[in-house]
Scaffold this motif. Sequence first.
Motif, short mmCIF file in Angstrom:
data_model
loop_
_atom_site.label_atom_id
_atom_site.label_comp_id
_atom_site.label_asym_id
_atom_site.label_seq_id
_atom_site.Cartn_x
_atom_site.Cartn_y
_atom_site.Cartn_z
N SER A 2 0.85 -1.19 0.00
CA SER A 2 0.00 0.00 0.00
C SER A 2 0.88 1.24 0.00
O SER A 2 2.10 1.15 0.12
CB SER A 2 -0.92 0.01 1.22
OG SER A 2 -0.15 0.06 2.42
N ILE A 3 0.24 2.38 -0.16
CA ILE A 3 0.91 3.67 0.07
C ILE A 3 0.23 4.30 1.26
O ILE A 3 -0.99 4.43 1.29
CB ILE A 3 0.79 4.59 -1.16
CG1 ILE A 3 1.58 4.04 -2.34
CG2 ILE A 3 1.29 6.00 -0.82
CD1 ILE A 3 1.49 4.91 -3.60
N ASP A 61 -12.27 1.76 -8.95
CA ASP A 61 -13.00 0.76 -8.17
C ASP A 61 -12.05 -0.25 -7.54
O ASP A 61 -12.31 -0.74 -6.44
CB ASP A 61 -14.01 0.06 -9.08
CG ASP A 61 -14.85 -0.95 -8.32
OD1 ASP A 61 -15.53 -0.56 -7.36
OD2 ASP A 61 -14.81 -2.15 -8.69
N ARG A 62 -10.96 -0.58 -8.23
CA ARG A 62 -10.07 -1.65 -7.78
C ARG A 62 -8.90 -1.16 -6.93
O ARG A 62 -8.11 -1.97 -6.48
CB ARG A 62 -9.52 -2.40 -9.00
CG ARG A 62 -10.57 -3.09 -9.87
CD ARG A 62 -11.21 -4.27 -9.16
NE ARG A 62 -12.09 -5.00 -10.06
CZ ARG A 62 -11.70 -6.02 -10.83
NH1 ARG A 62 -10.44 -6.43 -10.79
NH2 ARG A 62 -12.56 -6.64 -11.61
N ILE A 63 -8.77 0.15 -6.77
CA ILE A 63 -7.73 0.69 -5.88
C ILE A 63 -8.45 1.40 -4.74
O ILE A 63 -9.05 2.45 -4.94
CB ILE A 63 -6.79 1.64 -6.63
CG1 ILE A 63 -6.09 0.91 -7.77
CG2 ILE A 63 -5.76 2.22 -5.67
CD1 ILE A 63 -5.22 1.81 -8.65
N ILE A 77 -3.71 3.78 0.55
CA ILE A 77 -4.12 3.44 -0.80
C ILE A 77 -3.73 1.99 -1.03
O ILE A 77 -2.54 1.64 -0.99
CB ILE A 77 -3.46 4.37 -1.83
CG1 ILE A 77 -3.79 5.83 -1.51
CG2 ILE A 77 -3.90 4.01 -3.25
CD1 ILE A 77 -2.96 6.83 -2.29
N VAL A 78 -4.73 1.14 -1.27
CA VAL A 78 -4.49 -0.31 -1.32
C VAL A 78 -5.04 -0.88 -2.63
O VAL A 78 -6.25 -0.81 -2.88
CB VAL A 78 -5.18 -1.03 -0.13
CG1 VAL A 78 -4.81 -2.51 -0.12
CG2 VAL A 78 -4.80 -0.37 1.19
N PRO A 79 -4.19 -1.45 -3.48
CA PRO A 79 -4.66 -2.02 -4.74
C PRO A 79 -5.22 -3.42 -4.55
O PRO A 79 -4.75 -4.18 -3.70
CB PRO A 79 -3.40 -2.05 -5.60
CG PRO A 79 -2.31 -2.29 -4.61
CD PRO A 79 -2.73 -1.55 -3.35
N PRO A 165 -3.80 -9.09 -15.70
CA PRO A 165 -3.08 -8.71 -14.48
C PRO A 165 -3.94 -7.87 -13.54
O PRO A 165 -4.91 -7.23 -13.96
CB PRO A 165 -1.89 -7.90 -15.01
CG PRO A 165 -1.74 -8.32 -16.44
CD PRO A 165 -3.11 -8.62 -16.92
N SER A 166 -3.58 -7.87 -12.29
CA SER A 166 -4.33 -7.13 -11.26
C SER A 166 -3.73 -5.74 -11.05
O SER A 166 -2.59 -5.47 -11.43
CB SER A 166 -4.27 -7.90 -9.94
OG SER A 166 -2.94 -7.88 -9.43
#
Length: 200
Positions: A2-3, A61-63, A77-79, A165-166
């Motif tokens: 994450s950041i 939506d995905r982050i 911030i979490v992917p 890929p994610s």
Amino acid sequence: MSIEVSLPSIEGGAAAFGIDEKRYARMQINATNRAARWVKRVLLVEPFSAATGVRRVIFNDRIRLDLANNMQAEARIVPSSKGIPARNYRHRAVAVGGSNVRGRVLVDWLQGEKIAPGFINLSSARKLPLATRSVQERNIAAGTRSPGRTQYRYDYQIPKDASGPSPAALFRQAVTDATREQAAERLAFEFNLELDKELF
């Protein structure tokens, strides 16, 4: 992975500026959240979308963005580690081994291309990335060769999209020390704006 976006805890900061402590805490939260939103949009979502062709709304939506509040001083911030369908990426097919039917899937990536799991039917008009079905269960007889080998099929009655890929995979490659320095600089800028509004 994450950041984290957060201001250093400085004892007596509010008193040093002659600002009420509750107001000072709110200034820190406001600056942190504005900086975190900027980092997500400018350093992650927009460049990820430009590099891959995946729409920004999907990356938004995905982050996930966890904002700072009175109970949590930092924003995070979490992917997501879940793959995005390969069809959402700009993609192309590359024939493998002279096959006229099954092609390798290449998706646009940061500074190049990346192989995605699955295949593209080269004879299809639409050429969509399709999933390769991995069959884990096999009927093992006495003379079966390589009984532990996974069997692969391409015989879906209803074709399924290949998973690309994610966001987490992009995140691992894109986020560097320089990215985190930019995040810290933006946070300092946002907090200075808060101070300017309060003091001048």
